[in-house]
Design a protein around this motif. Structure first.
Motif, PDB file in Angstrom:
ATOM      1  N   TYR A 179       0.826  -1.212   0.000  1.00 64.01           N
ATOM      2  CA  TYR A 179       0.000   0.000   0.000  1.00 64.01           C
ATOM      3  C   TYR A 179       0.859   1.261   0.000  1.00 64.01           C
ATOM      4  O   TYR A 179       0.558   2.231  -0.711  1.00 64.01           O
ATOM      5  CB  TYR A 179      -0.911  -0.017   1.236  1.00 64.01           C
ATOM      6  N   ASN A 180       1.936   1.267   0.783  1.00 63.81           N
ATOM      7  CA  ASN A 180       2.766   2.460   0.903  1.00 63.81           C
ATOM      8  C   ASN A 180       3.780   2.623  -0.218  1.00 63.81           C
ATOM      9  O   ASN A 180       4.317   3.713  -0.407  1.00 63.81           O
ATOM     10  CB  ASN A 180       3.516   2.433   2.242  1.00 63.81           C
ATOM     11  N   THR A 181       4.045   1.548  -0.957  1.00 65.28           N
ATOM     12  CA  THR A 181       5.084   1.589  -1.986  1.00 65.28           C
ATOM     13  C   THR A 181       4.521   1.759  -3.393  1.00 65.28           C
ATOM     14  O   THR A 181       5.077   2.490  -4.219  1.00 65.28           O
ATOM     15  CB  THR A 181       5.938   0.301  -1.946  1.00 65.28           C
ATOM     16  N   LEU A 182       3.411   1.088  -3.673  1.00 64.53           N
ATOM     17  CA  LEU A 182       2.892   1.040  -5.039  1.00 64.53           C
ATOM     18  C   LEU A 182       2.125   2.302  -5.400  1.00 64.53           C
ATOM     19  O   LEU A 182       1.208   2.717  -4.683  1.00 64.53           O
ATOM     20  CB  LEU A 182       1.963  -0.172  -5.205  1.00 64.53           C
ATOM     21  N   GLU A 183       2.505   2.913  -6.506  1.00 59.53           N
ATOM     22  CA  GLU A 183       1.694   3.970  -7.107  1.00 59.53           C
ATOM     23  C   GLU A 183       0.693   3.279  -8.018  1.00 59.53           C
ATOM     24  O   GLU A 183       1.086   2.550  -8.941  1.00 59.53           O
ATOM     25  CB  GLU A 183       2.584   4.944  -7.868  1.00 59.53           C
ATOM     26  N   PRO A 184      -0.617   3.445  -7.776  1.00 61.60           N
ATOM     27  CA  PRO A 184      -1.651   2.612  -8.417  1.00 61.60           C
ATOM     28  C   PRO A 184      -1.576   2.521  -9.941  1.00 61.60           C
ATOM     29  O   PRO A 184      -1.969   1.519 -10.524  1.00 61.60           O
ATOM     30  CB  PRO A 184      -2.958   3.282  -7.975  1.00 61.60           C
ATOM     31  N   ASP A 185      -1.064   3.546 -10.594  1.00 58.67           N
ATOM     32  CA  ASP A 185      -1.028   3.529 -12.055  1.00 58.67           C
ATOM     33  C   ASP A 185       0.302   3.022 -12.613  1.00 58.67           C
ATOM     34  O   ASP A 185       0.525   3.047 -13.828  1.00 58.67           O
ATOM     35  CB  ASP A 185      -1.323   4.921 -12.610  1.00 58.67           C
ATOM     36  N   ASP A 186       1.185   2.553 -11.741  1.00 61.68           N
ATOM     37  CA  ASP A 186       2.501   2.079 -12.181  1.00 61.68           C
ATOM     38  C   ASP A 186       2.419   0.588 -12.532  1.00 61.68           C
ATOM     39  O   ASP A 186       2.707  -0.279 -11.710  1.00 61.68           O
ATOM     40  CB  ASP A 186       3.529   2.322 -11.077  1.00 61.68           C
ATOM     41  N   GLU A 187       2.068   0.291 -13.760  1.00 63.62           N
ATOM     42  CA  GLU A 187       1.863  -1.098 -14.179  1.00 63.62           C
ATOM     43  C   GLU A 187       3.161  -1.880 -14.292  1.00 63.62           C
ATOM     44  O   GLU A 187       3.142  -3.111 -14.371  1.00 63.62           O
ATOM     45  CB  GLU A 187       1.113  -1.135 -15.517  1.00 63.62           C
TER      46      GLU A 187
END
Length: 621
Positions: free
Chosen positions: A148-156
């Motif tokens: 949750y803290n690391t992933l940018e939601p649009d970074d596929e």
């Protein structure tokens, strides 16, 4: 040989990420019992910016040696080559958290693990079952928070992206009563992904589709095999006559499949090791939907891991929450008197406060009471500890050592007992068999001893550079020295001051460890008194050799046999630390004390002698 469990976990994570290259010798020592090896594997490889300034004379480095910062944080070049940094590159390539912050998070993981291991567990379940309950309770929220803290939601392209998509998809079970196998859910997710990617009708994806069908619950697939199957699909597009305008899209789609397959392959490893993907999905879905309430136990965990600095006060709330969820349901009822004795034993072994002491009779009472409780089978190890301490009270060291040899360390319950027994056994081995101990023979006890050693730094007056000396920078040395200090403090506490024949130094204590250093410094002290105060290191080295002030052993060999790197030169560079840990309180050590201290003069004298010793060693070769 006993291994360091947290380090083993990190090694397995490193292996699961497929970070060992072919022929990497480090893979062969995956279960190396040497804690210093683990320190070097995961330790820092470059100085932090503050340390660089300190070394160049541009600033003050704190030299805390804890390995929680590493590198320049700008991501340029492959300067991070330690184990943690390889993992960091995988999970956070865009440095949402810089390398110093990430390494601090790994440090906090380890301290949280140690804090859980220190809590006594009173249960009829064996350690494996207890560990499984802790894993299912603690790992899901920790992993969920990191995604949750690391992933940018649009970074596929991020490693976590398809794990995020899978955990929040209809395929992944998350309800308590949802028993769908994770491996079948992964198969469905990958098949659905392929169908949505709209490959050319001429594309032959048979090899990868068949491999997906071969995903099994109890047998993993290697990342190399996955890449091989996808590369077969890349090679076959030429034979399949895919239109030129579709080739780029075909390659792009295969890249997506590869990223998804490799990410979910790691998640399958997690499931095989922990059976915890279901609670992971539940934690992660809740976080994505509701965010983080920083006043909840989950929010406190987040604050502990991701806030700047290290706040040990938060650990109590976190471990209490995990304990209540995982352990409380399987805990037996312990009577107040039993619990008092158990806590008292912990205080006697580990507390550095020697103001209070206990008469030997209390340990007989403890042993008798704990051996005749309703839950004798659970409390028996604590009765053994009281027996061992009783023997130590009466200086029956061999009897205590024999009792320790009969203890099965692997089956000791969670809590402080493994560390207590390891510390006492390590200390007694040094006390009884000091002359027969050789390098590395204490390794089997080091990992057990360290779990209850506090990370709170000891308050020692030091001069610049002492904690960076070769003796202190060896992790094994520090654990052994702390164990000796802990043992000696315990010996003082279990010898009541009203004994008929009080001792300046109790015979059970470990003392005389610095005798050879004291003898060598006595010779050097006499030499200094006979020379001009302003004598330089070069001339001093000549006098040391010409007058044969030191023996060959004193000049260049190890003077504390069970520690590493303890030449006279190296001991002088960290003399104040050695005194703190290895000098028994009433040992005189006149010359060592004379050379120790934090004044500019004492530091200058030590530095002058160290340089003279280096020159003398070179000239003697």
């Amino acid at each position: 040989m006993a291994t360091h469990v947290f380090a083993d976990m990190m090694h397995h994570l490193y292996q699961a990420f497929d970070l060992f290259e072919k022929g990497d010798k480090r893979r062969a020592v995956l279960r190396n019992g040497n804690f210093s090896y683990h320190q070097s594997f995961f330790g820092k490889t470059r100085n932090t910016p503050d340390e660089e300034k300190a070394e160049s004379g541009d600033g003050d480095g704190d030299g805390d040696g804890d390995g929680d910062g590493d590198g320049d944080g700008d991501g340029d070049g492959d300067i991070f080559d330690s184990g943690y940094d390889d993992i960091i590159k995988k999970i956070d390539p865009k440095q949402v958290f810089d390398h110093y912050k990430r390494r601090a998070i790994f440090f906090k993981y380890e301290q949280l693990y140690n804090a859980l291991m220190r809590i006594p567990v009173f249960s009829h379940l064996d350690n494996k079952k207890v560990a499984e309950r802790y894993i299912r309770s603690a790992l899901p929220p920790i992993v969920a928070l990191d995604i949750y803290n690391t992933l940018e939601p649009d970074d596929e392209s991020h490693f976590y992206y398809h794990i995020h998509c899978f955990l929040t998809s209809e395929h992944c079970p998350f309800e308590l009563d949802d028993a769908r196998p994770i491996y079948k859910s992964v198969q469905k997710y990958l098949r659905e992904l392929i169908s949505h990617l709209q490959f050319s009708t001429e594309a032959n994806l048979g090899s990868i589709k068949n491999f997906i069908s071969n995903i099994k619950l109890d047998r993993g697939q290697s990342n190399a095999s996955i890449k091989q199957k996808i590369n077969l699909c890349r090679a076959e597009h030429k034979e399949n006559m895919i239109p030129r305008e579709d080739v780029s899209a075909h390659e792009h789609n295969l890249d997506i499949i590869e990223r998804a397959y490799l990410s979910l392959n790691l998640l399958l490893v997690f499931e095989r090791e922990t059976s915890a993907v279901n609670p992971l999905s539940r934690n992660y879905r809740y976080t994505v939907t509701n965010g983080i309430n920083y006043n909840s136990s989950y929010g406190i965990l987040c604050r502990y891991l991701y806030s700047s600095g290290y706040d040990e006060t938060l650990i109590h709330d976190i471990t209490l929450a995990f304990f209540k969820e995982a352990i409380w349901p399987i805990t037996i009822n312990i009577k107040d008197r039993e619990f008092y004795y158990i806590q008292l034993l912990k205080r006697i072994v580990f507390s550095a406060n020697t103001e209070y002491s206990w008469h030997h009779s209390i340990f007989l009472d403890m042993s008798s009471y704990l051996n005749h409780t309703v839950h004798f089978d659970v409390l028996k190890p604590y009765a053994k500890l009281s027996n061992i301490i009783y023997f130590l009270c009466h200086n029956k060291l061999n009897e205590a050592y024999l009792l320790l040899n009969d203890i099965d360390f692997k089956n000791l319950p969670f809590g402080y007992l493994p560390s207590a027994f390891a510390i006492i056994k390590l200390a007694l081995k040094i006390k009884i068999k000091r002359n027969t101990i050789r390098n590395k023979t204490l390794l089997s006890l080091i990992n057990g001893a360290m779990v209850n050693q506090s990370i709170t730094p000891d308050h020692i007056a030091l001069t610049k550079g002492e904690i960076e000396g070769p003796v202190v920078s060896c992790a094994n040395n520090m654990i052994i020295m702390r164990a000796i200090k802990t043992y000696n403090c315990m010996i003082i506490k279990i010898n009541a001051p009203d004994e008929a024949e009080p001792f300046d130094i109790y015979p059970q204590a470990i003392y005389g460890l610095l005798d050879e250093i004291e003898c060598a410094l006595d010779k050097l002290n006499r030499l200094l008194k006979e020379t001009d105060e302003n004598i330089q290191s070069e001339e001093l080295s000549e006098l040391i050799l010409q007058n044969k002030i030191l023996t060959a052993r004193e000049l260049s060999e190890n003077l504390i046999g069970f520690l590493d790197n303890c030449t006279l030169h190296n001991c002088l560079t960290s003399l104040n630390i050695l005194i703190h840990y290895l000098r028994y309180p009433k040992e005189p050590m006149v010359n060592i004390v004379m050379f120790a201290g934090t004044t500019d003069r004492s530091q200058h004298v030590r530095e002058k002698i160290c340089k003279a010793l280096q020159l003398a060693i070179k000239k003697a070769c």
